[in-house]
Design an enzyme around this catalytic site. Structure first.
Site, mmCIF file in Angstrom:
data_model
loop_
_atom_site.group_PDB
_atom_site.id
_atom_site.type_symbol
_atom_site.label_atom_id
_atom_site.label_comp_id
_atom_site.label_asym_id
_atom_site.label_seq_id
_atom_site.Cartn_x
_atom_site.Cartn_y
_atom_site.Cartn_z
ATOM 1 N N ARG A 246 84.035 83.624 107.981
ATOM 2 C CA ARG A 246 84.805 84.650 108.460
ATOM 3 C C ARG A 246 86.092 84.827 107.914
ATOM 4 O O ARG A 246 86.737 85.748 108.216
ATOM 5 C CB ARG A 246 84.995 84.362 110.228
ATOM 6 C CG ARG A 246 83.636 84.374 111.033
ATOM 7 C CD ARG A 246 83.929 83.709 112.198
ATOM 8 N NE ARG A 246 84.428 84.797 113.254
ATOM 9 C CZ ARG A 246 83.807 85.335 114.138
ATOM 10 N NH1 ARG A 246 82.672 85.062 114.089
ATOM 11 N NH2 ARG A 246 84.553 86.312 114.921
ATOM 12 N N TYR A 249 87.572 88.294 106.561
ATOM 13 C CA TYR A 249 88.052 89.263 107.482
ATOM 14 C C TYR A 249 89.311 88.607 108.117
ATOM 15 O O TYR A 249 90.255 89.348 108.214
ATOM 16 C CB TYR A 249 86.948 89.476 108.467
ATOM 17 C CG TYR A 249 87.545 90.660 109.634
ATOM 18 C CD1 TYR A 249 87.806 91.952 109.047
ATOM 19 C CD2 TYR A 249 87.603 90.044 110.927
ATOM 20 C CE1 TYR A 249 88.134 92.807 110.187
ATOM 21 C CE2 TYR A 249 88.089 91.230 111.865
ATOM 22 C CZ TYR A 249 88.266 92.665 111.563
ATOM 23 O OH TYR A 249 88.587 93.419 112.525
ATOM 24 N N ASP A 250 89.326 87.370 108.603
ATOM 25 C CA ASP A 250 90.316 86.595 109.202
ATOM 26 C C ASP A 250 91.725 86.868 108.261
ATOM 27 O O ASP A 250 92.941 87.339 108.691
ATOM 28 C CB ASP A 250 90.253 85.415 109.797
ATOM 29 C CG ASP A 250 88.780 85.210 110.572
ATOM 30 O OD1 ASP A 250 88.441 86.351 110.956
ATOM 31 O OD2 ASP A 250 88.455 84.199 111.063
ATOM 32 N N GLY A 252 92.083 88.213 105.361
ATOM 33 C CA GLY A 252 92.171 89.555 104.773
ATOM 34 C C GLY A 252 93.063 90.233 105.737
ATOM 35 O O GLY A 252 94.385 90.815 105.293
ATOM 36 N N VAL A 292 78.851 93.174 122.787
ATOM 37 C CA VAL A 292 78.361 94.196 124.054
ATOM 38 C C VAL A 292 77.372 95.206 123.110
ATOM 39 O O VAL A 292 76.404 95.443 123.907
ATOM 40 C CB VAL A 292 79.953 95.250 124.076
ATOM 41 C CG1 VAL A 292 79.451 96.170 125.144
ATOM 42 C CG2 VAL A 292 81.089 94.277 124.776
ATOM 43 N N SER A 293 77.499 95.674 121.939
ATOM 44 C CA SER A 293 76.529 96.462 121.400
ATOM 45 C C SER A 293 75.224 95.680 121.330
ATOM 46 O O SER A 293 74.167 96.441 121.560
ATOM 47 C CB SER A 293 77.091 96.908 120.234
ATOM 48 O OG SER A 293 77.411 96.025 119.273
ATOM 49 N N GLY A 311 77.110 79.981 125.818
ATOM 50 C CA GLY A 311 77.257 81.081 126.760
ATOM 51 C C GLY A 311 78.916 81.056 127.492
ATOM 52 O O GLY A 311 78.984 81.963 128.299
ATOM 53 N N HIS A 377 86.020 79.857 120.716
ATOM 54 C CA HIS A 377 85.798 79.512 122.099
ATOM 55 C C HIS A 377 86.354 80.437 123.282
ATOM 56 O O HIS A 377 85.553 80.843 124.140
ATOM 57 C CB HIS A 377 85.887 78.375 122.318
ATOM 58 C CG HIS A 377 85.054 77.144 121.436
ATOM 59 N ND1 HIS A 377 85.465 76.855 120.062
ATOM 60 C CD2 HIS A 377 83.843 76.601 121.875
ATOM 61 C CE1 HIS A 377 84.412 76.004 119.686
ATOM 62 N NE2 HIS A 377 83.399 75.945 120.350
#
Length: 420
Positions: A246, A249-250, A252, A292-293, A311, A377
């Protein structure tokens, strides 16, 4: 013989003593002639009369046009400073003038990534406010359908362009949203993702510097990584894996924040930095890897809701209209940031799945899968700074905003609002 040696020096002609030699002029004499000239025949009086007539004439020409009842009317949010007045004051103080006969207009605003989920909602608000909006998007994750309702509006313009390449435009504000924001999309081409964050941000900051525009960077809560501090405040430096899956993105986005602050300190560019937490609402990309999506699309298709890990990971979810309000308040305000923009209401993934079950299908199954790499987390914003300095906080709770998103997804999946 002695008489022939007579000295004849006295016989040579002597210079005449009455030759004319003019007197030298006094040093101040040249200045007297123009003064005497101006004082004769009342020339000075006519000069003053001419100056007075010219002054009255040019003062009448430079008078601004009277306001008109058919002028544009603008939407003003409560407690939000009017950027237009500030811009007009800046033009006036720099020696510029609005040409005679032209009415004052709204701002010219560039929105990179404006055909995406958040960008399209921001464009709607700016158009409704009376601004002229230019959208720049390469349509990697954005969709023309998100902004098609503005086609034909003379205050809207859409340009297919990748911000990794420079572009020259004349605008007053730049909202820089261009970057894939979901794990599925930014992991698809990680090199392209970090180029968008670094090179794309450099290009937009360079544009802001050249044209004197105010620049807003949409950063992300991912700059905090897997945080060791909970909730996260803006002063927390984060816990990011610089070589993880990741990190494109992070890191970047962290680099983009660095560039923004360096342009602010070194080149005087007006910058604003927003760190966006999980956002949901209509026009989200389906199956984009965001929880969500994913849950909404799976429940509508009668598929199991996939929960990764146990979860118990937590997230906070804000409705898109709250985020857009926060971005506009940040742009119009006088604080650089960074500011956390998110909903401090915290949900575990299991709690979110239960809310989706209640909203769409109480019989939807939950399926557990192995957790993804570098998945944080806990994630919850501390928005004290935004409350105090921007007067902003989210207003739409999850149970109220989720049905609006479900209606949009149902329309896109089934083609109508009534299909189950």
């Amino acid at each position: 013989m002695a008489s022939e040696l007579t000295y004849r020096g006295h016989d040579e002609p002597q210079p005449k003593s009455d030759a004319y030699s003019p007197k030298p002029l006094k040093p101040w004499f040249p200045f007297l002639r123009p003064i005497r000239y101006m004082l004769r025949d009342q020339r000075l009086l006519f000069l003053f009369i001419g100056i007075a007539i010219a002054t009255v004439f040019f003062a009448a020409l430079s008078r601004p046009p009277r306001p008109h009842h058919n002028s544009y009317t603008y939407f003003h949010s409560a407690n939000m400073p009017d950027r237009r007045l500030e811009y007009q004051h800046r033009v006036a103080s720099s020696g510029g003038k609005i040409p005679l006969g032209l009415k004052p207009k709204g701002l010219r605003v560039l929105v990179t990534g404006g055909a995406g989920f958040v960008g399209s909602h921001l464009v709607d608000r700016l158009i409704n406010r009376g601004d002229s909006v230019i959208v720049v998007d390469n349509f990697f994750t954005g969709r023309k359908e998100n902004v098609m309702h503005h086609f034909g509006n003379p205050r809207f313009e859409l340009i297919r362009h990748d911000v990794v390449e420079p572009i020259l435009l004349e605008v007053d504000q730049i909202y820089h949203l261009a970057c894939p924001a979901s794990p599925v999309h930014y992991k698809f081409n990680p090199v392209k993702t970090i180029k968008t964050n670094v090179v794309g941000t450099l290009n937009m900051l360079g544009l802001a510097k050249r044209i004197g525009a105010r620049f807003l960077l949409t950063s992300t809560s991912e700059v905090y990584g897997d945080p060791l501090q909970h909730p996260q405040v803006e002063t927390y430096w984060g816990n990011v894996n610089p070589i993880g899956v990741r990190s494109c993105y992070d890191e970047g986005k962290r680099t983009a924040e660095t560039l923004a602050m360096d342009y602010h300190r070194g080149a005087g560019v007006e910058v604003r930095i927003a760190r966006i937490f999980n956002t949901y609402g209509p026009r989200m990309c389906m199956d984009d890897g965001r929880v969500v999506s994913n849950f909404v699309a799976q429940a509508l298709r009668k598929e199991p809701l996939t929960v990764y890990g146990d979860g118990k990971q937590t997230r906070s979810f804000q409705y898109v209209s709250d985020l857009v309000d926060g971005l506009m308040r940040l742009m119009e305000g006088e604080h650089v940031g960074p500011f956390n923009l998110g909903n401090p209401g915290e949900f575990t993934m299991l709690e979110l799945a239960q809310v989706v079950q209640e909203t769409i299908d109480p019989e939807a199954r939950i399926e557990f899968r192995p957790n993804t790499e570098d998945d944080p987390h806990k994630r919850k914003p501390d928005i004290t700074k935004a409350r105090e300095q921007l007067g902003w906080e989210p207003k739409v709770p999850l149970r109220k905003g989720l049905p609006l998103m479900v209606s949009d997804f149902r329309q896109r999946i089934f083609g109508d609002h009534t299909a189950a």
